[in-house]
Write an enzyme that holds these catalytic residues in place. Structure first.
Site, short mmCIF file in Angstrom:
data_model
loop_
_atom_site.label_atom_id
_atom_site.label_comp_id
_atom_site.label_asym_id
_atom_site.label_seq_id
_atom_site.Cartn_x
_atom_site.Cartn_y
_atom_site.Cartn_z
N ASP A 198 11.10 -8.66 18.25
CA ASP A 198 10.19 -7.76 17.53
C ASP A 198 10.17 -6.45 18.30
O ASP A 198 9.43 -6.30 19.26
CB ASP A 198 8.78 -8.38 17.45
CG ASP A 198 7.86 -7.61 16.51
OD1 ASP A 198 8.29 -6.56 15.98
OD2 ASP A 198 6.71 -8.06 16.32
N GLU B 266 14.46 -2.52 9.82
CA GLU B 266 13.49 -1.78 9.02
C GLU B 266 13.59 -0.28 9.29
O GLU B 266 13.64 0.16 10.43
CB GLU B 266 12.09 -2.28 9.35
CG GLU B 266 11.97 -3.80 9.23
CD GLU B 266 10.67 -4.34 9.78
OE1 GLU B 266 9.65 -3.65 9.69
OE2 GLU B 266 10.69 -5.47 10.32
N HIS C 234 10.35 -2.65 4.98
CA HIS C 234 10.37 -3.82 5.88
C HIS C 234 11.42 -4.81 5.35
O HIS C 234 11.10 -5.94 4.96
CB HIS C 234 8.98 -4.44 5.87
CG HIS C 234 8.72 -5.51 6.89
ND1 HIS C 234 9.65 -6.44 7.25
CD2 HIS C 234 7.60 -5.78 7.61
CE1 HIS C 234 9.12 -7.27 8.15
NE2 HIS C 234 7.86 -6.88 8.38
N ARG D 54 1.70 -3.40 -0.46
CA ARG D 54 2.67 -4.50 -0.64
C ARG D 54 2.02 -5.74 -1.25
O ARG D 54 2.69 -6.78 -1.40
CB ARG D 54 3.35 -4.85 0.68
CG ARG D 54 2.42 -5.41 1.72
CD ARG D 54 3.13 -5.72 3.03
NE ARG D 54 2.23 -6.43 3.94
CZ ARG D 54 2.59 -7.44 4.72
NH1 ARG D 54 3.83 -7.87 4.70
NH2 ARG D 54 1.72 -8.01 5.52
#
Length: 301
Positions: free
Chosen positions: A214, A273, A170, A100
């Site tokens: 998260d 995600e 993501h 990425r």
């Protein structure tokens, strides 16, 4: 390749062209009868996708995002590979892998008979990547832009030994108001609460965001929906090749601490995600391949 060479080889007249983006990074701009999209060749990353007739982009892209070699772009659909999260071997390698934050290669572009636009981007191992992760591989991302956005990540093992990967799209979705947003399709799923000491919990009802979230959801189905009442839309996420999903929102404190986010960005973004994460590790045998697919579609409320 230069922008001129890329356009000479891969431009689709009136629908797809290569342009200089922020930071001088080469970008692919799509303007078709079905949708507009922006793809960064650096990171192999879709940054923007907006179907024709829709007033808002599907994706969140930070106005403070970095556009430079070695940096991840905050927003759109970053690719995490060959690991998701922290370095699994604790060697200090980059979080979420190394694809990425580097340039990919353009493999092909195509105007399909149904009006969709297909873009193929690829990466293969180099001495630099083997110093980070000592495996021979071929990585291909197929991006189809139409009434929906379809992403497929194909990992091929070009070596002589089996390797293991975790991975993710993501994806950062734009929402009108995080307080009026909920995630459907994860009811009853077990999850690892990374913001709560990695405790394993069970989801009760729809997912709502009222603080830092998260979470790695385990053994998920293949359809998850973001219900965004502020923008009067639902975003339907359909996946294949994945048994886990991550829901992430940084909330106020982390949003302020991140230099590439505005202080209030947590109010207008939500990451849902498509992943192979936690215990969902993929083994790829020599000569074998695996495919991770995510499809994003707006469903009007």
């Amino acid at each position: 390749m230069t922008i001129e060479q890329l356009n000479a080889n891969y431009k689709i007249a009136g629908q797809l062209e290569f342009v200089d983006g922020k930071g001088g990074l080469p970008m692919i701009q799509v303007n078709s009868a079905k949708a507009r999209a922006l793809i960064s060749i650096h990171a192999g990353q879709v940054l923007s996708y907006q179907p024709v007739g829709e007033p808002e982009d599907l994706m969140f892209l930070s106005e403070k995002a970095y556009y430079q070699d070695g940096k991840a772009i905050k927003g759109g659909a970053p690719v995490c590979w060959p690991w998701f999260g922290a370095d699994p071997e604790g060697k200090g390698r980059p979080g979420h892998g190394f694809v990425r934050n580097r340039a990919w290669n353009v493999v092909a572009t195509e105007a399909m008979s149904n009006g969709d636009i297909k873009v193929k981007l690829g990466l293969v191992d180099t001495p630099e990547t083997r110093a980070i992760w000592p495996q021979s591989f071929s990585l291909l991302q197929e991006i189809i832009i139409g009434d929906a956005l379809n992403l497929s990540l194909v990992t091929r093992n070009a070596g002589k030994e089996t390797f293991s990967i975790t991975q993710a799209f993501h994806t950062y979705f734009k929402v009108g108001d995080i307080a009026r947003t909920k995630v459907l399709g994860l009811e009853g799923c077990e999850y690892i609460d990374k913001a709560g000491g990695n405790a394993q919990k069970q989801q009760s009802g729809a997912v709502t965001i009222e603080s830092e979230v998260d979470r790695i959801y385990l053994d998920v189905g293949n359809t998850i929906t973001i219900d965004d009442s502020a923008l009067s839309r639902r975003i339907q996420i359909t996946s294949q090749g994945s048994k886990t999903a991550v829901v992430w929102n940084p909330w106020e404190k982390i949003s302020k601490e991140m230099a590439d986010l505005d202080d209030a960005d947590y109010q207008r973004l939500l990451c849902v995600e498509t992943t192979n994460a936690a215990n969902n590790v993929v083994e790829v045998t020599p000569g074998g391949e695996c495919r991770l697919t995510a499809n994003y579609r707006v469903v009007r409320n």
